[in-house]
Design an enzyme around this catalytic site. Structure first.
Site, mmCIF file in Angstrom:
data_model
loop_
_atom_site.group_PDB
_atom_site.id
_atom_site.type_symbol
_atom_site.label_atom_id
_atom_site.label_comp_id
_atom_site.label_asym_id
_atom_site.label_seq_id
_atom_site.Cartn_x
_atom_site.Cartn_y
_atom_site.Cartn_z
ATOM 1 N N CYS A 20 -65.156 43.828 -36.489
ATOM 2 C CA CYS A 20 -64.501 44.983 -37.099
ATOM 3 C C CYS A 20 -63.700 44.579 -38.322
ATOM 4 C CB CYS A 20 -63.626 45.717 -36.089
ATOM 5 S SG CYS A 20 -62.350 44.670 -35.375
ATOM 6 N N ARG B 86 -56.948 51.547 -35.455
ATOM 7 C CA ARG B 86 -55.721 50.755 -35.651
ATOM 8 C C ARG B 86 -54.522 51.622 -35.243
ATOM 9 N NH1 ARG B 86 -58.857 48.726 -40.295
ATOM 10 N NH2 ARG B 86 -58.707 46.461 -40.377
ATOM 11 N N ARG C 200 -57.261 49.897 -30.430
ATOM 12 C CA ARG C 200 -56.581 48.600 -30.401
ATOM 13 C C ARG C 200 -55.094 48.827 -30.168
ATOM 14 N NH1 ARG C 200 -56.636 44.995 -35.730
ATOM 15 N NH2 ARG C 200 -55.155 46.528 -36.467
ATOM 16 N N HIS D 132 -53.859 45.554 -46.454
ATOM 17 C CA HIS D 132 -53.915 46.858 -45.797
ATOM 18 C C HIS D 132 -54.093 48.013 -46.757
ATOM 19 C CE1 HIS D 132 -54.084 45.684 -41.786
ATOM 20 N NE2 HIS D 132 -53.359 44.644 -42.154
ATOM 21 N N ARG E 66 -54.330 36.631 -46.843
ATOM 22 C CA ARG E 66 -55.313 37.653 -47.223
ATOM 23 C C ARG E 66 -54.801 38.642 -48.261
ATOM 24 N NH1 ARG E 66 -55.585 40.987 -41.519
ATOM 25 N NH2 ARG E 66 -56.079 42.857 -42.674
ATOM 26 N N ASN F 107 -60.868 39.573 -41.078
ATOM 27 C CA ASN F 107 -59.784 39.616 -42.070
ATOM 28 C C ASN F 107 -58.760 38.528 -41.763
ATOM 29 O OD1 ASN F 107 -61.154 41.878 -42.759
ATOM 30 N ND2 ASN F 107 -59.674 43.310 -41.911
ATOM 31 N N ASP F 108 -58.378 38.465 -40.501
ATOM 32 C CA ASP F 108 -57.432 37.426 -40.110
ATOM 33 C C ASP F 108 -58.123 36.091 -39.852
ATOM 34 O OD1 ASP F 108 -54.792 38.482 -40.225
ATOM 35 O OD2 ASP F 108 -55.351 39.848 -38.625
ATOM 36 N N GLU G 262 -59.708 36.726 -33.769
ATOM 37 C CA GLU G 262 -59.260 36.651 -35.158
ATOM 38 C C GLU G 262 -58.344 35.457 -35.406
ATOM 39 O OE1 GLU G 262 -57.135 40.247 -36.208
ATOM 40 O OE2 GLU G 262 -56.263 40.443 -34.228
HETATM 41 C C1 PEP Z 1 -59.071 41.783 -38.806
HETATM 42 O O1 PEP Z 1 -58.149 40.974 -38.814
HETATM 43 O O2 PEP Z 1 -60.233 41.513 -39.190
HETATM 44 C C2 PEP Z 1 -58.842 43.164 -38.350
HETATM 45 C C3 PEP Z 1 -59.836 44.010 -38.217
HETATM 46 O O3 PEP Z 1 -57.558 43.540 -38.107
HETATM 47 P P1 PEP Z 1 -56.502 43.932 -39.237
HETATM 48 O O4 PEP Z 1 -57.227 44.046 -40.554
HETATM 49 O O5 PEP Z 1 -55.878 45.215 -38.837
HETATM 50 O O6 PEP Z 1 -55.553 42.785 -39.211
HETATM 51 MG MG MG Z 2 -56.309 41.397 -37.757
#
Ligand code: PEP
Ligand code: MG
Length: 580
Positions: free
Chosen positions: A504, A298, A334, A191, A467, A456-457, A433
């Site tokens: 995203c 977010r 979201r 993050h 991650r 990302n997830d 995700e």
């Molecule tokens: C993701 O997981 O790709 C995502 C966009 O959500 P976050 O990065 O907030 O977990």
């Molecule tokens: Mg995510």
């Protein structure tokens, strides 16, 4: 001069003075205490316990509005621990026996107790370790006079050097003063990395031990393009980097020239390029980078701002502000995605053994109906102010989607009964995700208005690679054939029922991935606003048939290494994408 290599997390060059922020990583001193000073140590301990007690009481008061008594019971148990005569006696006895300072006594007593409980058969006892850790840490913070230095109070320009950054610190820091970030922990999609890109602060993460090598006031260069940090550079290096910094800025300005143009391939396919935002103020940079809307807001970051309240009115105002600012452009908000790596003081203070697989996102919301319904009410009401789309995170299968949809229906019904206006046809979509959602995306597509792939997830769960963990960052590979196959499956399943497929996750903003995603049929890319011009440049210089041909070749390949080197070669030669 020392050169350290880490992970390039946000592009750009920062040159400045190091500011060490060690708040999250306390070291507990140990020194002998003479007998005549025991009383003074014990008095310090009692004072710290009193302050911790007061802190918990205040926390409880703040949370009362949004949590049930059951949910706040853990705070009562923390208060009981602080009042426990045996706990107090143990510390006093140990101090007399061992003759060390009281913070060390407390710290070692805590470690001993946690080790004992960790080995217990009884799972209830094992679960108490988090509470003990929490309570002891509160008292320790007071003993060490670790008033949380606030990054919001920075008044001089600095390069932030830190071990790790809580999202709450990152969101509330004075962004005008933080010129660069160099961090021990973290990976490209942690993050801190996402926020640094959003705030356009050059950042290098995963440096392992920069906090041990840098001192307050050191000159420091953060090269976010190459993932390098130069500590105490000589004059010649600093001058050279000033030139690199100027060049980089000129390139940025050149790319902004594309702002008014559409992201259209040479053969006429129109792609939506949207922005990810974390705080409402980012809407200003959306127009500046030519975004077609917001693909991911977010919302959880709203709750992290200093003094932010969770009530419906505050949320309604924030969502309406963003919707109004975007006019008729779509804004995808979201619902709350807390937990996992998003530990949020005040809102989410749960300590879990395996938080990434734990009580997060919709799982948390479904268990906290008050929090969830309040957010949905605020969202529906705000829908009157613009073009809202609602998106649910971390959906793992149809059961969860049915549950959240039912809550949304109930909230709609309640608003109707109260005569509160909201738009009837708000598109409701989900993030894909979790691998189980990707694999069952044909089923989910029938109950969703749109998909947005959260790479990302999705990468984290597909390859089983945390991650945010720099030690295994080499495994975190968007071009892993397993990941690419899942992305293809999701896009195909969306298209089969006429849904738009978006993304995203950070992969959507990676210029190296742009051509592959285009060829796989992705309709919408959402990324940090500053990444839009470069992706647009690539899309505008290619035709769909070229992108599809590249995907055909890539899908035949067997390893990410093979795909990485092939794609880098193409993107560098054909599209002049800078590869480091
Ligand atoms: C993701 O997981 O790709 C995502 C966009 O959500 P976050 O990065 O907030 O977990
Ligand atoms: Mg995510």
């Amino acid at each position: 001069m020392d050169e350290l290599v880490g992970i390039s997390a946000a592009p750009g060059i920062a040159i400045g003075t190091a500011f060490l922020y060690l708040d999250t990583n306390p070291t507990v001193p140990r020194y002998n205490v003479a007998k005549q000073d025991f009383k003074r140590e014990i008095a310090r301990f009692h004072e710290a316990v009193d302050k911790a007690r007061e802190e918990i009481r205040q926390l409880k008061e703040r949370q009362n509005a949004t949590h049930s008594a059951d949910q706040l019971q853990f705070l009562d148990s923390h208060l009981l621990m602080l009042d426990d005569r045996e706990f107090i006696d143990t510390i006093e006895r140990k101090l007399y026996a061992e003759e060390f300072n009281v913070e060390w006594i407390l710290f070692s007593a805590m470690r001993g107790l946690i080790a004992k409980l960790d080995a217990a058969e009884d799972s209830y006892l094992r679960e108490r370790t988090a509470d003990i850790h929490d309570v002891a840490r509160r008292v320790l913070n007071h003993l060490l006079a670790r008033e949380r230095i606030s990054l919001a109070d920075l008044t001089e320009e600095v390069v932030l050097v830190t071990h790790d950054l809580l999202p709450s610190d990152a969101i509330s820091m004075n962004k005008r003063m933080v010129k660069g970030i160099a961090m021990d922990a973290g990976g490209r999609t942690s993050h801190t990395a996402i926020l640094a890109r959003s705030f356009e602060i050059p950042a290098v993460l995963g440096l392992s031990n920069i906090t041990r090598q840098a001192s307050f006031g050191d000159r420091i260069i953060v090269d976010g393009n190459r993932g390098k940090v130069l500590l105490r550079p000589n004059q010649k290096t600093e001058k050279r980097y000033l030139l690199v910094q100027q060049e980089w800025r000129k390139r940025e300005v050149r790319l902004m020239g594309l702002n008014e143009l559409a992201a259209e391939t040479r053969d006429g396919k129109l792609i939506m390029l949207k922005a990810n935002i974390e705080v409402p103020e980012e809407v200003d940079s959306i127009a500046a980078h030519g975004a077609d809307g917001i693909g991911l807001y977010r919302s959880e970051f709203l709750f992290l701002r200093d003094g932010a309240s969770l009530d419906e009115e505050e949320q309604y105002k924030a969502y309406s502000y963003v919707l109004e600012a975007l006019g008729d452009k779509p804004v995808t908000i979201r619902t709350l995605d807390v937990g996992g790596d998003k530990f949020m003081p005040g809102l989410y203070e749960v300590s879990e053994r395996n938080p990434i697989l734990g009580w997060r996102a919709v799982r948390f919301c479904l268990a906290q109906p008050k929090v969830f319904e309040t957010q949905l009410r605020a969202l529906l009401r705000a829908s009157m102010h613009g073009n809202l789309r609602i998106m649910f995170p971390m959906i793992s299968g149809i059961e969860e989607l049915n549950l959240v949809s039912a809550v949304l229906d109930d909230v709609r019904a309640a608003l109707r009964r109260e005569g509160v206006p909201f738009r009837e046809n708000i598109p409701v979509g989900i993030m894909i995700e979790v691998p189980s959602a990707a694999v069952t995306s044909d089923i989910l597509a029938k109950k969703s208005d749109f998909f947005s792939i959260g790479t990302n997830d999705l990468i984290q769960y597909t390859i089983a690679v945390d991650r945010g963990n720099e030690r295994i960052a080499y495994l975190y590979e968007p071009f892993h054939p397993g990941v690419l196959r899942l992305i293809k499956m999701v896009i195909d399943n969306a298209h089969a029922v006429g849904l738009s497929a978006g993304m995203c996750g950070e992969m959507a903003g990676d210029p190296l991935a742009a051509l592959i995603l285009l060829g796989l049929g992705l309709d919408e890319f959402s990324m940090s606003a500053s990444g839009i011009p470069e992706v647009k440049r690539i899309i505008r210089s290619v035709s769909m048939s070229e992108a599809e041909e590249l995907v055909g070749t890539v899908l035949e390949m067997k390893s990410f290494e093979e795909i990485d080197s092939f794609v880098q070669d193409v993107m560098e030669k054909r599209f002049d994408v800078q590869v480091y």
